[in-house]
Design an enzyme around this catalytic site. Structure first.
Site, PDB file in Angstrom:
ATOM      1  N   GLU A  90      12.987 -10.138  -8.029  1.00  0.00           N
ATOM      2  CA  GLU A  90      12.031 -11.231  -7.858  1.00  0.00           C
ATOM      3  C   GLU A  90      10.839 -11.082  -8.778  1.00  0.00           C
ATOM      4  O   GLU A  90      10.418  -9.978  -9.091  1.00  0.00           O
ATOM      5  CB  GLU A  90      11.460 -11.201  -6.431  1.00  0.00           C
ATOM      6  CG  GLU A  90      12.492 -11.301  -5.380  1.00  0.00           C
ATOM      7  CD  GLU A  90      11.884 -11.222  -3.987  1.00  0.00           C
ATOM      8  OE1 GLU A  90      12.659 -11.189  -3.040  1.00  0.00           O
ATOM      9  OE2 GLU A  90      10.650 -11.176  -3.856  1.00  0.00           O
ATOM     10  N   CYS A 124       3.563 -11.210 -11.136  1.00  0.00           N
ATOM     11  CA  CYS A 124       3.956 -10.045 -10.339  1.00  0.00           C
ATOM     12  C   CYS A 124       5.435  -9.780 -10.610  1.00  0.00           C
ATOM     13  O   CYS A 124       6.268 -10.658 -10.383  1.00  0.00           O
ATOM     14  CB  CYS A 124       3.702 -10.382  -8.870  1.00  0.00           C
ATOM     15  SG  CYS A 124       4.335  -9.174  -7.725  1.00  0.00           S
ATOM     16  N   CYS A 131      14.475  -0.735  -3.277  1.00  0.00           N
ATOM     17  CA  CYS A 131      13.515   0.373  -3.363  1.00  0.00           C
ATOM     18  C   CYS A 131      13.968   1.487  -2.439  1.00  0.00           C
ATOM     19  O   CYS A 131      14.468   1.245  -1.349  1.00  0.00           O
ATOM     20  CB  CYS A 131      12.114  -0.091  -2.973  1.00  0.00           C
ATOM     21  SG  CYS A 131      10.862   1.210  -3.140  1.00  0.00           S
ATOM     22  N   CYS A 135       9.411   1.900   3.086  1.00  0.00           N
ATOM     23  CA  CYS A 135       8.257   1.491   3.915  1.00  0.00           C
ATOM     24  C   CYS A 135       8.741   0.447   4.932  1.00  0.00           C
ATOM     25  O   CYS A 135       9.402  -0.530   4.548  1.00  0.00           O
ATOM     26  CB  CYS A 135       7.157   0.911   3.039  1.00  0.00           C
ATOM     27  SG  CYS A 135       6.650   2.023   1.708  1.00  0.00           S
ATOM     28  N   CYS A 138       8.094  -3.470   4.687  1.00  0.00           N
ATOM     29  CA  CYS A 138       8.353  -4.111   3.396  1.00  0.00           C
ATOM     30  C   CYS A 138       9.793  -4.620   3.314  1.00  0.00           C
ATOM     31  O   CYS A 138      10.740  -3.863   3.569  1.00  0.00           O
ATOM     32  CB  CYS A 138       8.092  -3.091   2.281  1.00  0.00           C
ATOM     33  SG  CYS A 138       8.628  -3.654   0.653  1.00  0.00           S
ATOM     34  N   SER A 236      -0.855   2.319  -2.620  1.00  0.00           N
ATOM     35  CA  SER A 236      -0.595   1.722  -1.302  1.00  0.00           C
ATOM     36  C   SER A 236      -0.810   2.789  -0.240  1.00  0.00           C
ATOM     37  O   SER A 236       0.017   3.686  -0.089  1.00  0.00           O
ATOM     38  CB  SER A 236       0.843   1.201  -1.244  1.00  0.00           C
ATOM     39  OG  SER A 236       1.021   0.237  -2.258  1.00  0.00           O
ATOM     40  N   ASN A 312       2.240  -9.472   5.690  1.00  0.00           N
ATOM     41  CA  ASN A 312       3.135 -10.612   5.582  1.00  0.00           C
ATOM     42  C   ASN A 312       4.342 -10.278   6.470  1.00  0.00           C
ATOM     43  O   ASN A 312       5.050  -9.318   6.184  1.00  0.00           O
ATOM     44  CB  ASN A 312       3.552 -10.741   4.116  1.00  0.00           C
ATOM     45  CG  ASN A 312       3.985 -12.129   3.758  1.00  0.00           C
ATOM     46  OD1 ASN A 312       3.780 -13.074   4.517  1.00  0.00           O
ATOM     47  ND2 ASN A 312       4.599 -12.251   2.613  1.00  0.00           N
ATOM     48  N   CYS A 355       6.719  -9.228  -1.047  1.00  0.00           N
ATOM     49  CA  CYS A 355       7.625  -8.395  -1.820  1.00  0.00           C
ATOM     50  C   CYS A 355       9.020  -8.336  -1.203  1.00  0.00           C
ATOM     51  O   CYS A 355       9.190  -7.938  -0.071  1.00  0.00           O
ATOM     52  CB  CYS A 355       6.956  -7.021  -1.844  1.00  0.00           C
ATOM     53  SG  CYS A 355       7.919  -5.691  -2.440  1.00  0.00           S
TER      54      CYS A 355
HETATM   55  N1  SAH Z   1       6.257  -0.021  -4.617  1.00  0.00           N
HETATM   56  C1  SAH Z   1       4.937  -0.303  -5.009  1.00  0.00           C
HETATM   57  C2  SAH Z   1       4.767  -1.692  -5.565  1.00  0.00           C
HETATM   58  C3  SAH Z   1       5.508  -2.819  -4.908  1.00  0.00           C
HETATM   59  S1  SAH Z   1       4.935  -3.280  -3.316  1.00  0.00           S
HETATM   60  C4  SAH Z   1       3.986  -0.057  -3.851  1.00  0.00           C
HETATM   61  O1  SAH Z   1       4.441   0.103  -2.736  1.00  0.00           O
HETATM   62  O2  SAH Z   1       2.787   0.000  -4.091  1.00  0.00           O
HETATM   63  C5  SAH Z   1       3.385  -4.088  -3.659  1.00  0.00           C
HETATM   64  C6  SAH Z   1       2.406  -4.062  -2.501  1.00  0.00           C
HETATM   65  O3  SAH Z   1       2.859  -4.900  -1.440  1.00  0.00           O
HETATM   66  C7  SAH Z   1       2.219  -2.667  -1.904  1.00  0.00           C
HETATM   67  O4  SAH Z   1       0.856  -2.418  -1.677  1.00  0.00           O
HETATM   68  C8  SAH Z   1       2.966  -2.783  -0.596  1.00  0.00           C
HETATM   69  O5  SAH Z   1       2.520  -1.840   0.334  1.00  0.00           O
HETATM   70  C9  SAH Z   1       2.675  -4.218  -0.224  1.00  0.00           C
HETATM   71  N2  SAH Z   1       3.553  -4.791   0.792  1.00  0.00           N
HETATM   72  C10 SAH Z   1       4.882  -4.628   0.930  1.00  0.00           C
HETATM   73  N3  SAH Z   1       5.333  -5.341   1.973  1.00  0.00           N
HETATM   74  C11 SAH Z   1       4.269  -5.968   2.512  1.00  0.00           C
HETATM   75  C12 SAH Z   1       4.094  -6.850   3.609  1.00  0.00           C
HETATM   76  N4  SAH Z   1       5.127  -7.212   4.364  1.00  0.00           N
HETATM   77  N5  SAH Z   1       2.857  -7.312   3.885  1.00  0.00           N
HETATM   78  C13 SAH Z   1       1.798  -6.930   3.115  1.00  0.00           C
HETATM   79  N6  SAH Z   1       1.901  -6.113   2.059  1.00  0.00           N
HETATM   80  C14 SAH Z   1       3.127  -5.615   1.760  1.00  0.00           C
HETATM   81 FE1  SF4 Z   2       9.092   0.279  -2.032  1.00  0.00          FE
HETATM   82 FE2  SF4 Z   2       6.565  -0.536  -2.368  1.00  0.00          FE
HETATM   83 FE3  SF4 Z   2       8.172  -1.750  -0.590  1.00  0.00          FE
HETATM   84 FE4  SF4 Z   2       7.291   0.717  -0.104  1.00  0.00          FE
HETATM   85  S1  SF4 Z   2       6.054  -1.138  -0.266  1.00  0.00           S
HETATM   86  S2  SF4 Z   2       9.400   0.004   0.162  1.00  0.00           S
HETATM   87  S3  SF4 Z   2       7.300   1.575  -2.143  1.00  0.00           S
HETATM   88  S4  SF4 Z   2       8.434  -1.714  -2.781  1.00  0.00           S
END
Ligand code: SAH
Ligand code: SF4
Length: 364
Positions: A90, A124, A131, A135, A138, A236, A312, A355
């Site tokens: 994406e 973005c 990944c 997390c 996510c 993060s 989100n 994301c």
């Molecule tokens: N892997 C990297 C970059 C991609 S995620 C990272 O984790 O930093 C980009 C950002 O979106 C990160 O800060 C992540 O924690 C956040 N993110 C992921 N899922 C989310 C969600 N459901 N709501 C809010 N932020 C989220």
């Molecule tokens: Fe991967 Fe970033 Fe999502 Fe964590 S928040 S699972 S590191 S993409």
């Protein structure tokens, strides 16, 4: 061979192996990154034989557009690309600075980076399909790791949007590595993509207009600091306590908060640049004033800034977003303790702009 996978030297070597003079390689590089050509036929300054050779030996598009969605306010476009091996990635284009566009909540302090930013076009992009970091909140983490993207697959996402914006006489102004994947898990390809896009004879995209977001891989933060790149770094964090962080971010088993913050201190010392900490505000999990105080005590003395974003919601996690009032309380508590904080609204929630969410909804 995807042409965007070649760095400048490799492109020169390729053309040399075809017995082409060096200035031809320069013309190809400029065609790709200054004129934003997206097929060999567009290189009308090259002899036909060379165009045919490019067509025979290289490809210009590594993916198909599977779906795109525009948010109802028209400011956000999310695109899902399908790679030849059927993996999905994406990218999201966000337009700021237009009238009636007010993406963030402010309370009292006018310390916003967005404020007054005219016509920002922030892209973005993804560095991996899926990944491995897992997390729990996510959508990308929920789908697991598929594979790394090559540098060219990363560059091609930028070229796709740059070519699209060019039709409207617009340009990409900022690039954030906040799409699918963990950029520091795919370190070399991510940096190779940045080097290509940054090249002054090509796309010439300023280092300071990139932001890498990482889950907090300590050795890579150190390496990044040692390379003294001018690229912005965002971490993060999402929790101020190791046990709490471990519950939502498995990476904390390996990299403890203190080690991540120490690595950030090293980064600030090496580069003189401020670090951003990202914080997804999850109701009742990490949005309490006590948490803000604990966070402030851990970040004290570090040149940094906190970006808080209400969660989100995703299918695989039942946490809820913090409401506006609690978000402002969190911000104010942090700021009273001396840590600057901005609350950002997720753009384009109506198009699954979180994301990994569009890929997740298409896959299911
Ligand atoms: N892997 C990297 C970059 C991609 S995620 C990272 O984790 O930093 C980009 C950002 O979106 C990160 O800060 C992540 O924690 C956040 N993110 C992921 N899922 C989310 C969600 N459901 N709501 C809010 N932020 C989220
Ligand atoms: Fe991967 Fe970033 Fe999502 Fe964590 S928040 S699972 S590191 S993409």
């Amino acid at each position: 061979m995807l042409i965007y996978n070649l760095n400048k030297i490799e492109l020169f070597n390729l053309l040399q192996s075809w017995d082409e003079p060096a200035y031809r390689a320069k013309q190809v590089w400029q065609g790709l990154y200054q004129h934003l050509y997206n097929s060999p036929e567009q290189f009308t300054n090259l002899p036909k034989s060379l165009r045919e050779k490019l067509a025979e030996h290289t490809t210009f598009t590594p993916f198909k557009v599977k779906v795109f969605q525009d948010s109802s306010d028209g400011f956000t476009r999310k695109t899902l690309f399908e790679l030849p091996d059927k993996n999905l990635i994406e990218a999201v284009l966000m337009r700021y600075g237009d009238p009636a566009d007010n993406p963030q909540i402010t309370s009292s302090a006018p310390n916003s980076e967005n404020r007054g930013a005219k016509n920002r076009r922030t892209l973005c992009i993804s560095t991996q399909a899926g990944c491995a970091m897992g997390c729990v909140f996510c959508a990308t983490g929920q789908m697991g790791f598929k594979r790394h993207l090559s540098s060219g697959e990363i560059v091609a996402q930028v070229m796709y949007f740059a070519q699209m914006l060019k039709q409207e006489n617009e340009v990409v102004t900022n690039i954030v590595f906040m799409g699918m994947g963990e950029p520091f898990h795919n370190y070399d390809n991510t940096m190779a993509a940045i080097d290509t896009l940054n090249d002054s004879e090509g796309y010439n995209f300023g280092a300071r207009r990139f932001t890498i977001s990482t889950v907090g891989l300590v050795p890579q933060i150190i390496r990044f600091a040692d390379e003294r790149r001018q690229v912005n770094l965002a971490i993060s964090l999402h929790a101020a306590d190791d046990d709490e962080r471990l519950q939502i971010m498995p990476v904390n088993k390996k990299h403890k908060i203190k080690d991540v913050i120490d690595a950030c201190k090293y980064y600030v010392d090496q580069t003189g640049r401020r670090v951003t900490f990202e914080w997804a505000l999850i109701s009742g999990v990490n949005d309490m004033p006590e948490v803000a105080k604990k966070l402030a005590s851990k970040l004290k003395g570090l040149m940094c800034h906190v970006n808080a974003i209400p969660l989100n919601p995703t299918a695989g996690y039942n946490g809820k977003a913090t409401d506006r009032q609690r978000a402002i309380l969190f911000k104010e508590t942090l700021e009273q303790a001396g840590i600057p904080c901005t609350i950002r609204m997720r753009r384009g929630i109506d198009i699954n702009a979180g994301c990994g969410q569009l890929a997740g909804s298409v896959l299911s």
